[in-house]
Write a protein that holds these residues in place. Structure first.
Motif: not given
Length: 292
Positions: A119-128
């Motif tokens: 879910w978009l609301r429950a997602s996160y991104l690797f911070g490079p």
């Protein structure tokens, strides 16, 4: 008569079971309509898993640089099972590459992080974070890469994009990891999280923006910039656009004055002489129909 009663009893039982089955079916919720999981739970678990991993390296000189940086962006998966480094006391999954020796300076390296979560609301991104090293494995530059959203026609052109420019001839190696600052940061996203709630797509949000948190793991693309990624990086959305004066005002400023009704041909460019909204229309000389 008794035989009819004996027949009615099993029929009644079947009807009761059918109603019960229908009641059970009503309780089933399709996956796309289920309430999304808590984003903090998945992110906290990812952080805890990283802290439990054993680092392999604490110095850039300990890294392996056998792999050459891909000639075009390539997808890598960082997470449990990946190598972990302790950089300045901060743990992170990482990738390390030799830079192409024949590339003409300056050149760009493309980076993309994919949403980690259903879910978009429950997602996160690797911070490079990218650190460039010289031949003695000493840092030439280090940068937390800002990510910007781009929604393309394909999965390759959809995600959070960034880039780093190599300008120093001393740069020989590249290390991609996630600093503590990056993992505490977030990326702007233009779609509203309400559109991905349990009520979607019955109730869709038409406005709003939010930020997706960064995390320690996930899918990341890295490699020399190509035209596909360059278009995505250069046209990505990095934040909410400033509020303009409106399309009508923009057109009035951009178009030549004589193209607007009621405009004075002698007026200077950029100025428009239009009738006021409460001014009655001027009758055509000699052409207006007279009352009988």
């Amino acid at each position: 008569m008794p035989s009819r009663r004996l027949l009615l009893v099993p029929l009644f039982a079947v009807a009761v079971l059918a109603l019960g089955a229908c009641h059970q079916v009503k309780k089933l919720v399709p996956p796309n309509f289920r309430s999304p999981e808590d984003s903090s739970t998945a992110l906290d678990q990812a952080k805890a898993t990283l802290q439990q991993a054993t680092p392999c390296c604490s110095s850039y000189a300990d890294f392996s640089f056998q792999n050459l940086l891909p000639w075009e962006p390539k997808r890598f998966e960082l997470g449990p099972g990946s190598l972990v480094a302790s950089i300045n006391g901060e743990r992170s999954y990482f990738l390390s590459f030799r830079l192409p020796p024949d590339s003409k300076l300056p050149y760009r390296i493309a980076i993309k992080a994919e949403l980690n979560g259903r879910w978009l609301r429950a997602s996160y991104l690797f911070g490079p974070t990218v650190t460039l090293l010289d031949e003695a494995f000493q840092p030439v530059s280090s940068e937390d890469i800002p990510l910007c959203e781009h929604m393309g026609w394909t999965s390759e052109t959809t995600g959070a994009f960034g880039s780093v420019k190599v300008t120093s001839k001393q740069a020989r190696y590249l290390v991609l990891y996630s600093s503590a600052k990056q993992q505490a940061d977030s990326t702007y996203w233009e779609q509203s999280p309400a559109a991905f709630s349990a009520e979607a797509p019955v109730k869709m949000a038409t406005a709003g923006s939010f930020r997706i948190p960064h995390g320690p793991d996930g899918s990341v693309w890295v490699g020399l910039m190509n035209s596909t990624f360059a278009d995505a990086v250069d046209s990505s959305i990095c934040g909410k656009a400033p509020k303009g004066d409106g399309v009508l005002n923009t057109l009035r400023t951009a178009l030549p004055v004589p193209l607007w009704p009621g405009a004075d041909p002698a007026a200077k460019p950029g100025t428009v002489n239009t009738p006021a909204a409460d001014t009655p229309a001027r009758p055509d000389d000699g052409n207006q129909a007279k009352p009988d």
